[in-house]
Design a protein around this motif. Structure first.
Motif, PDB file in Angstrom:
ATOM      1  N   SER A   5       0.673  -1.203  -0.116  1.00 26.10           N
ATOM      2  CA  SER A   5       0.106  -0.012   0.105  1.00 26.10           C
ATOM      3  C   SER A   5       0.940   1.337   0.057  1.00 26.10           C
ATOM      4  CB  SER A   5      -0.834   0.164   1.312  1.00 26.10           C
ATOM      5  OG  SER A   5      -0.247   0.222   2.455  1.00 26.10           O
ATOM      6  N   GLU A  43       0.319   4.054   1.677  1.00 29.23           N
ATOM      7  CA  GLU A  43       0.515   4.338   3.051  1.00 29.23           C
ATOM      8  C   GLU A  43       1.632   3.290   3.753  1.00 29.23           C
ATOM      9  OE1 GLU A  43      -2.255   3.213   1.725  1.00 29.23           O
ATOM     10  OE2 GLU A  43      -3.267   5.338   1.555  1.00 29.23           O
ATOM     11  N   LYS A  54       4.964   5.205   2.263  1.00 27.52           N
ATOM     12  CA  LYS A  54       5.276   6.430   2.833  1.00 27.52           C
ATOM     13  C   LYS A  54       5.709   6.286   4.356  1.00 27.52           C
ATOM     14  CE  LYS A  54       2.335   9.015   0.108  1.00 27.52           C
ATOM     15  NZ  LYS A  54       1.294  10.008  -0.154  1.00 27.52           N
ATOM     16  N   LYS A  55       5.269   5.209   5.249  1.00 30.75           N
ATOM     17  CA  LYS A  55       5.654   5.117   6.518  1.00 30.75           C
ATOM     18  C   LYS A  55       7.114   4.651   6.622  1.00 30.75           C
ATOM     19  CE  LYS A  55       5.437   4.582  10.925  1.00 30.75           C
ATOM     20  NZ  LYS A  55       5.443   5.675  11.981  1.00 30.75           N
TER      21      LYS A  55
END
Length: 819
Positions: A654, A656, A659-660
């Motif tokens: 994902s 997300e 980006k984490k």
């Protein structure tokens, strides 16, 4: 009784004092009458440029002839922008373009964060500048503001070219990946090289444009402040972007690579959340860092030579001749790089344009050598035309041209030596593979250490030989025009190192594009798009062979790894050669033109010896601190990726989660950089305040220790990296124990070659530049407040530095369960 240090400081009160800062960027070889006049006026910030129009060259006065140089700079900018536009308009499938735009967006976020961080660090520098120039020297407010303003211009230059670099590279990565679908190797070589030349020409043109602007349009009595501020800002920006970028990229790289061992997944598997961060890191570390570093190196070397000419040469006519010659040589080298690019491009297209197999290193090697030959030819021709007679000497033109050519040759010879230890064809690299076949990661790592150590021997001696040649030629009459001609010769050798600036940057930038191209290919999942083969045939007339495309991208990445490695010793070499000449300036200042305290520059003077030992301690601490930041950050990245990778139910990670991982990398890059910068900043202040000759020993030490540490680490890391590439591409043994062993070696080498080694270059230059200002601050304070005050401040500064040295490990330790 007063100590010798207090006696020295009393000189600061005398009318004809010689301030350390008067030689701040100078590399000045002595105290000419001109230099004394400048120092009477208050130091290097009062440096005045001569009237360039007083001397004619080819029937045109010096000011006008350099005005034509602005046109060539604009042409250089147009050249870079034209390639940028061409890259942007190359064909690319939407799936690949979307991935490259995602990488660019994460790079933007990183750069914005870094920009704010650099401005925070600028506050530290601004305080020292205001204290020294405003409070102690009592400069008027406008002059102090100019110094601060041009420090921001220097930061903006480093930052701006870095931003341009990631934008170009994130166009090129998807276009290179798409070009591989055609099944021909030439386009996937040509596209990354175009990107690199775009960055190289833009970088050098912007740098030259700013320096010509200062030289031609800023009033002569304001030139000193402009050059001082500009150099400090460049150096700060480059150091921050190099160190933080190096930490970021290797956290992401290690986090991503280790998943290949843990989960037995392929390179750049789309399900791995670390791959996007790895791609961002390729740009943050291997594009942003080198671009800012190259910009700073090119600028600081030029400023040093300009100031040397103004302080070390007594004749105003010879000053103008040398200044104009230096800048025309810079312009000509820009032209030479562009010409060599087109010549090599025609040869490469004729040789490889339609072949099915090619050695990707071959045309890159020929580009470097053609550029070197063309640059040397232009150097002799232009020197003959511009300075046929220096003063009354009609032989100096070829002697000066030869000295520069020593550096230009180094720019070609050093990459050849690097390839001996890092190329996929290298016997040293194949020794790493052979060792790992029976001895696993352990013996493979040891063989990499061997390669790195041997490389330091050969490259170090090559630099010594070329510098010695420059020294010998400088003894052939150059001393008639200046004091300490060999020091000027060393500066010219460093200048020559950068003679192929655009091409050096181009082959360095080749690597992150080829690395990213592989990742973009895998992350696009193009093979899994329904009807993709028919779509490619219909829209692009491509009969695709996916396996061949991937094989070519992997092979090209090996060439990228090699040529990324070749630029590193060139840049560290300029740092050391430049540092040598900059350190000499403070020696001349503190010895009052070699007339007093010369005995303190001796092994018989204990503080000097202690400084030599202290410098080594700082280099090894820096290596450990930067690696620790990578280790802790990589641990957190691996921990997160292992907990969030979904191999069964998802085709891709994902956004997300990706980006984490980027967030984790940024966090530890910032923490590591903050510890390192504050420790280096306050250590420089502390050691400058302890005792001037202690500080001279310290500066020599960090230059010499740093040179060999950087060469060793860069080439050991390069050997481990390409050993893995041999196993993947040539032996086709992915997923085997041998592959696992070379992956381990590669992850050990990651912070070696892309974090610690490359960051030593800007750290050495920043410490030397800022240190020259710091030692003058110490001398002035001692003159006005007494040595007890400076020694107390030295202890306080060291306490701050030591706290952050301590914190760089104990505050960065891996703590179970802590985030």
């Amino acid at each position: 009784m007063r100590t010798w240090f207090e006696n020295l400081c009393l000189l600061a009160r005398r009318p004809l004092k010689i301030s350390a800062g008067a030689a701040f960027l100078a590399v000045s070889g002595g105290v000419s009458a001109r230099a004394q006049e400048v120092q009477e006026a208050g130091g290097e910030a009062n440096l005045k440029l001569p009237d360039l129009s007083q001397v004619s060259f080819l029937g045109i006065d010096g000011h006008k002839i350099l005005m034509f140089g602005l046109i060539f700079c604009v042409f250089g900018l147009i050249f870079g922008l034209a390639i940028y536009s061409k890259l942007k308009n190359l064909p690319v499938h939407k799936s690949m373009r979307d991935i490259s735009e995602l990488i660019y967006e994460t790079c933007k976020t990183y750069l914005i964060t870094q920009g704010k961080f650099i401005l925070l660090l600028e506050i530290f520098i601004a305080i020292v500048i205001v204290l020294y120039f405003g409070v102690l020297l009592k400069f008027e407010a406008m002059r102090v503001v100019i110094i601060l303003l041009f420090s921001l211009v220097g930061i903006a230059g480093s930052y701006g070219v870095a931003w341009f670099g990631i934008r170009v590279n994130t166009f090129a990565n998807s276009r290179t990946a798409f070009a591989s679908l055609r099944g021909k190797p030439y386009p996937i070589y040509h596209t990354p090289l175009q990107a690199g030349m775009s960055i190289g020409m833009m970088l050098i043109s912007v740098e030259l444009l700013i320096m010509l602007f200062i030289l031609l349009f800023i009033p002569g009595d304001y030139a000193g402040p402009c050059f001082i501020g500009f150099a400090i800002g460049e150096s700060l920006g480059a150091a921050a972007l190099r160190i933080a970028g190096g930490i970021f990229t290797k956290i992401a790289d290690i986090g991503s690579d280790l998943m290949k061992i843990v989960f037995k997944i392929k390179e750049d598997d789309a399900r791995n959340p670390g791959v996007i961060a790895d791609c961002t890191g390729d740009n943050a570390g291997d594009s942003v860092g080198p671009s800012a570093d190259g910009f700073e190196t090119y600028g600081v070397t030029g400023v040093a030579l300009i100031t040397f000419i103004l302080l070390g040469v007594s004749s105003p006519t010879v000053q103008v001749q040398l200044l104009v010659w230096i800048f025309i040589m810079r312009i000509v080298m820009l032209i030479a790089s562009a010409a060599a690019y087109f010549i090599n491009g025609a040869i490469a297209k004729a040789r490889f344009g339609n072949v099915n197999e090619m050695n990707y290193e071959s045309p890159l090697t020929s580009l470097v050598w053609i550029t070197s030959i063309v640059s040397i030819g232009f150097t002799y021709l232009v020197s003959y035309l511009i300075i046929p007679s220096l003063g009354q000497d009609t032989t100096q033109w070829w002697k000066l041209a030869t000295i520069i050519s020593c550096g230009t040759l180094a720019g070609a010879i050093i990459p050849e030596l690097v390839k001996v230890f890092t190329s996929t064809e290298s016997r040293h690299v194949r020794e790493v593979v052979s060792s790992a076949q029976e001895g696993g990661a352990s013996l493979g790592i040891l063989s990499g250490f061997v390669a790195g150590n041997f490389s330091a021997y050969y490259i170090g001696l090559a630099m010594v030989v070329l510098m010695s040649l420059g020294y010998l030629i400088s003894e052939m009459g150059l001393a008639t025009f200046m004091i300490a001609a060999p020091v000027f010769a060393f500066g010219l050798v460093a200048f020559g190192f950068l003679g192929m600036g655009p091409v050096t940057i181009a082959v360095d930038s080749y690597g992150p594009v080829t690395d990213n191209a592989q990742s973009v290919y895998e992350l696009s999942l193009i093979e899994q798009i329904p009807g993709i083969q028919q779509e490619l045939k219909r829209d692009y007339n491509i009969d695709v062979n996916f396996e061949r495309a991937k094989e070519m991208l992997e092979a090209n990445d090996g060439a990228g790894n090699t040529f990324k490695a070749t630029a590193k010793p060139v840049l560290i070499g300029t740092a050391v050669v430049g540092a040598t000449t900059m350190i000499f300036s403070i020696i001349m200042a503190l010895t009052h033109g070699l007339t007093m305290n010369v005995n303190k520059l001796s092994l018989l003077h204990a503080p000097f010896v202690l400084g030599l030992i202290t410098g080594g301690a700082m280099i090894y601490w820096f290596t450990g601190a930067s690696t620790q930041a990578v280790t802790t950050g990589a641990y957190r990245a691996v921990e997160f990726i292992k907990a969030n990778i979904h191999l069964e139910e998802a085709k891709a990670a994902s956004i997300e989660d990706s980006k984490k991982v980027v967030e984790i990398c940024t966090k530890y890059a910032q923490k590591g950089m903050l510890n390192i910068f504050i420790a280096v900043f306050f250590a420089t202040l502390s050691f400058a305040f302890v005792e001037p000759f202690f500080f001279i020993g310290y500066l020599f030490s960090i230059a010499i220790f740093g040179l060999y540490q950087a060469i060793f680490m860069a080439n050991a890391g390069g050997a481990w990296d390409n050993a893995k590439k041999i196993v993947e591409v040539e032996l086709k043994q992915k997923g085997t124990p041998l592959h696992d062993a070379t992956v381990v070696g590669d992850t050990v080498g990651d912070p070696f070659k892309d974090t610690s080694s490359v960051a030593l270059n800007p750290v050495i230059k920043f410490t030397t530049l800022f240190g020259l200002l710091a030692v003058e601050l110490a001398v002035q304070l001692t003159a006005t407040q007494g040595s007890n005050v400076t020694h107390a401040l030295a202890a306080a500064f060291f306490a701050v530095s030591f706290f952050f040295v301590y914190r760089s490990f104990y505050g960065m330790r891996i703590r179970q369960g802590a985030h």
